[in-house]
Each structure stands twice: as C-alpha cells, then as structure tokens.
Design a protein around this motif. Structure first.
Motif, PDB file in Angstrom:
ATOM      1  N   LYS A  95      30.645  34.184  36.035  1.00 25.46           N
ATOM      2  CA  LYS A  95      32.010  33.763  36.618  1.00 25.46           C
ATOM      3  C   LYS A  95      32.130  34.700  37.644  1.00 25.46           C
ATOM      4  O   LYS A  95      32.938  34.564  38.634  1.00 25.46           O
ATOM      5  N   LEU A  96      31.849  36.099  37.861  1.00 27.32           N
ATOM      6  CA  LEU A  96      31.844  37.100  38.827  1.00 27.32           C
ATOM      7  C   LEU A  96      31.320  36.484  40.035  1.00 27.32           C
ATOM      8  O   LEU A  96      32.099  36.581  41.057  1.00 27.32           O
ATOM      9  N   LEU A  97      30.145  36.182  39.989  1.00 24.12           N
ATOM     10  CA  LEU A  97      29.652  35.801  41.205  1.00 24.12           C
ATOM     11  C   LEU A  97      30.363  34.517  41.675  1.00 24.12           C
ATOM     12  O   LEU A  97      30.403  34.396  42.998  1.00 24.12           O
ATOM     13  N   GLY A  98      30.806  33.450  40.874  1.00 25.84           N
ATOM     14  CA  GLY A  98      31.386  32.143  41.340  1.00 25.84           C
ATOM     15  C   GLY A  98      32.729  32.785  42.006  1.00 25.84           C
ATOM     16  O   GLY A  98      33.389  31.947  42.588  1.00 25.84           O
ATOM     17  N   ALA A  99      33.266  33.864  41.824  1.00 25.81           N
ATOM     18  CA  ALA A  99      34.573  34.425  42.344  1.00 25.81           C
ATOM     19  C   ALA A  99      34.260  35.126  43.870  1.00 25.81           C
ATOM     20  O   ALA A  99      35.101  35.619  44.263  1.00 25.81           O
ATOM     21  N   GLY A 100      33.050  34.893  44.190  1.00 29.41           N
ATOM     22  CA  GLY A 100      32.761  35.566  45.418  1.00 29.41           C
ATOM     23  C   GLY A 100      32.482  37.110  45.288  1.00 29.41           C
ATOM     24  O   GLY A 100      31.985  37.691  46.306  1.00 29.41           O
ATOM     25  N   PHE A 101      31.977  37.429  44.142  1.00 27.11           N
ATOM     26  CA  PHE A 101      31.590  38.919  44.165  1.00 27.11           C
ATOM     27  C   PHE A 101      30.071  38.737  43.987  1.00 27.11           C
ATOM     28  O   PHE A 101      29.492  38.511  42.843  1.00 27.11           O
ATOM     29  N   THR A 102      29.278  39.434  44.957  1.00 21.42           N
ATOM     30  CA  THR A 102      27.738  39.435  44.980  1.00 21.42           C
ATOM     31  C   THR A 102      27.284  40.793  44.264  1.00 21.42           C
ATOM     32  O   THR A 102      26.004  40.925  44.252  1.00 21.42           O
ATOM     33  N   SER A 103      27.982  41.468  44.158  1.00 26.20           N
ATOM     34  CA  SER A 103      27.606  42.945  43.418  1.00 26.20           C
ATOM     35  C   SER A 103      28.773  43.587  42.679  1.00 26.20           C
ATOM     36  O   SER A 103      29.997  43.434  42.886  1.00 26.20           O
TER      37      SER A 103
END
Ligand SMILES: [Zn+2]
Length: 422
Positions: A95-103
């Motif tokens: 979900k975090l990656l899907g929210a635009g957070f790559t790290s």
C-alpha cells in the motif's frame, strides 16, 4: 531496461524550479537529464511521452510502522499471530508503494523480526514494497509508552519494557542480532499513557546511552520518541540520530537541535494527531471532549516547534504513525498537506522534505531522493502539479507510474496496491 521519459516537467528535489525535459533511465539508475530543447543519446530506449505531466523523485516515509496494521489500540498488535502479522505487514508495504513512497525509514516494528523479514523479502524481489530500513520494537521502560501490561494481565503491544542500562543493552543487542537497522527508544511518554505523560522524560541518561551505544557499536542507528524537552536534550546528549516529535522543545533544546543539524533528523509524525483531532471535533461524548482538550495543546506545541525547525534549517522528515485506525496505511501523502497547512512549509519545501531529506534519512543521500544522473531511478510521474497543490499526491489515480529502482508500477483499479509493469 532503457526508458526515455520525454517532455515532463522535471522537478529534481533540490528546490530548483521545474523545467520541461527528458530523463533517461537505464537499469536501476537515472543516466541522463536534458532540457526539452536538447537531445539525449538514448540508443534505442523505449520512449514514453510524458508531456503535460510532472516528474519528481519517489517519496520517502520517514517514520513508518508497517506492522501497525491500522490497529484500534496498541495492545491489539500483541493479539496477532506472527504468521498473520508478517502477511499484514507485507500488505502495508504494498500500500505504501502504491501511495508513491518508494522508500521508508521504520520508526518501530510491532515484533522484532517483522520489519527485518519484510525488508529482506522486498530486497530479494519476492514482494513489492518500498526499500525499507528495519526498526526494532519500541524499547520502553516499565510504565512507559508501549508497555501495555498489567499485573493481572499480560498484553503485548509495540513496546518491549526494559529497565536499567543492562536490560536496554541486552534487548538492543538482541534486536541488532536479528537484523534491525535502527533501535527505537521511547525516551518520553505520550498522551493517553497515564503513568508516562508526554512531558515526562522516562528513560534515564544511562538507559539512553546504553541503547545508542549498542546501535552505534554495531554500525546502526538509534531513533527516539521525544515529546518532552528534557527527552530531546537527553537524546542529543547521547547521540540519537533521529529524534521524533520534539513538541515541547524549549529554546535551549531548539538551539541544541540546530547545533546538531548536520547530524540529526527530526520528524513530527503529525498525521495521526491531525486525523484524531478531525474525528474528535465531531465527538460530543465526555471522553471525546476530554481527549480534544488534551490533544489540542500538544498539537499547538508541535506546530510552534516545527515552524521553528523550518526556520532554523533543521532536517524534518515527512510521514509518521500511519497504521492506526484513525490514520490508515497508504494515506501517508496527507503529511505533505499537513506540513503546508500547519508548519508554514511551501509546497516545494514539503516536497523536499519528502524526497531529498528522505534520501538522507535513508543514509543514501548520495544516490537517493533527487532526479539526478547517477541516482537510483525512484520516480513519480504525476498527472497534476504538486508545487501548486500538494494534495494531488493523495490521489493514487494521478500516478501515471511509480518507479523504484527503474521498475515501473501502476495503481491497481479499485485497490490500494500497485501492479508491476513487465
Ligand atoms: Zn511512531
């Protein structure tokens, strides 16, 4: 993989104005950037027409709790079996990656190996998620934030209670042995922990020193929960690397933070407070009103201190405490709006906190957090201009792609996840 991203407005993360340009990605890295009027030797790379879109570095969540699975209360985390908990943590990573957070830099896991296992699975390409720095559970003292036990009732939470420098050292070493990148110390208390209020610096000098020394000796870092001014000073005195919250930092503490600004990071972790205040304002029960009365002064203190942090050029990371029911995983980009609304950051400054400062808190500022030749290809191609309105980053449908290490992901229809493009 070679990809020429052609015609986007390129915002590089330094605070410079965006410009129409071309960005070449080869493998996992950015290899060339040029203004639109110039040509880039792309040697047959796939060309992606990005005209009208905004290209920026991938965002960094600076205070992640991927294993706090939208929990209604701390002790709920102790009721989840480790097997289920690992899968739920993996889900939060996607979900975090899907929210635009790559790290993501973790600020505590609910069980010792949850961050470690998910970090390693992501690194091996077994599951999709941001690159992750794994943290320990929150090392706290008896009665401190995260000690959910009662004499008649054993309950686990996100904390491990340890008293005295020997116990702190032993638990820190155990977590380091199991592979964490960061030891988390709860130096101050917290609202709602009656035996340890926010303004109390619970963990002693000797305990803090033991935890930090264990982390540093192993070549890792220490982070701390510090709302009380004395907790901030104690963290600084013993070399804590990431000092969260700092709400009640007095003038002396702010001066000390400023003097250490080349070394330390701070982060307000404001999202949970804002979400709770929003729901409390519509709550007319006696409990709701009491909570509103308690939280409002702390929120005002946070705002005052983080206005100061911005003015003094102290590095502040975005994100924080997503993973509670009031503040669910995947809504992390709301933090940028909070920085603008409550701390006086310009949209560009909020974006820099989420990108350039994020790369630095990941200890990879030399290759992460900017759109720059040689840097890792962590990029967001956005339909909208976050420099005009940072809220566009909260709408996952606006991501034409989310790229991590040169691999493109696109949002899944109707789900908070992403799908890898092959
Ligand atoms: Zn936290």
């Amino acid at each position: 993989m070679r990809l020429l991203i052609d015609g986007a407005m390129v915002w590089d993360g330094t605070g410079a104005l965006p410009f129409p340009g071309k960005v070449l990605v080869e493998g996992e890295r950015i290899t060339a950037i040029a203004p639109q009027s110039e040509t880039v030797a792309s040697n047959g790379a796939e060309r992606l027409d990005a005209a009208g879109k905004f290209l920026m570095p991938g965002m960094v969540e600076g205070h992640a709790h991927l294993s706090f699975v939208d929990t209604p209360r701390g002790t709920y985390l102790g009721e989840i079996a480790p097997e289920d908990h690992a899968l739920l943590t993996m889900d939060a990573a996607r979900k975090l990656l899907g929210a635009g957070f790559t790290s993501a830099c973790s600020a505590a896991a609910a069980k010792i190996r949850l961050d470690v296992a998910v970090r390693d699975a992501i690194d091996k390409g077994m599951i999709d998620g941001p690159r992750l720095l794994a943290a320990s559970p929150e090392l706290t003292v008896t009665g401190g934030l995260g000690d959910g036990r009662r004499l008649h009732l054993h309950q686990d939470s996100f904390g491990v209670a340890v008293d005295g420098p020997d116990e702190v050292r032993r638990m820190a070493r155990l977590c380091l042995r199991e592979g964490v990148d960061m030891i988390k110390l709860n130096i101050s208390g917290e609202l709602g922990t009656d035996s340890a209020p926010s303004i109390a610096a619970m963990m002693t000098d000797a305990e803090v020193a033991a935890g930090v020394e264990a982390a540093h000796t192993a070549g890792r870092r220490a982070a701390a929960h510090c709302r009380a001014s004395d907790a901030v000073k104690r963290a600084l005195r013993h070399g804590v690397d990431v000092i969260y919250h700092c709400d009640y930092a007095d003038e002396e503490a702010l001066d000390l933070l400023e003097a250490a600004k080349a070394r330390i990071f701070t982060g307000p972790a404001i999202g949970l407070t804002v979400s709770r205040l929003e729901s409390l304002r519509g709550d007319n029960t006696a409990t709701g009103r009491r909570w509103l009365e308690r939280m409002t002064p702390q929120f005002e203190a946070t705002c005052r201190v983080h206005h100061e942090m911005r003015k003094r050029g102290i590095r502040v990371v975005v994100g924080g405490d997503y993973g509670f029911a009031a503040n669910p995983q995947g809504t992390n980009a709301r933090d940028l709006e909070h920085f603008v609304t409550h701390f006086g950051f310009s949209p560009s400054e909020a974006l820099q906190a989420a990108t350039r400062t994020g790369g630095e808190v990941m200890t990879r500022g030399h290759e992460l957090g900017l759109v720059k030749p040689g840097y890792l290809a962590d990029l967001l191609l956005v339909d909208g201009d976050p420099l005009k309105d940072v809220r566009v980053l909260q709408d996952k449908k606006r991501f034409a792609f989310i790229m991590k290490d040169g691999v493109r992901y696109v949002p899944c229809e109707g789900a908070p996840h992403v799908r890898r493009l092959h």
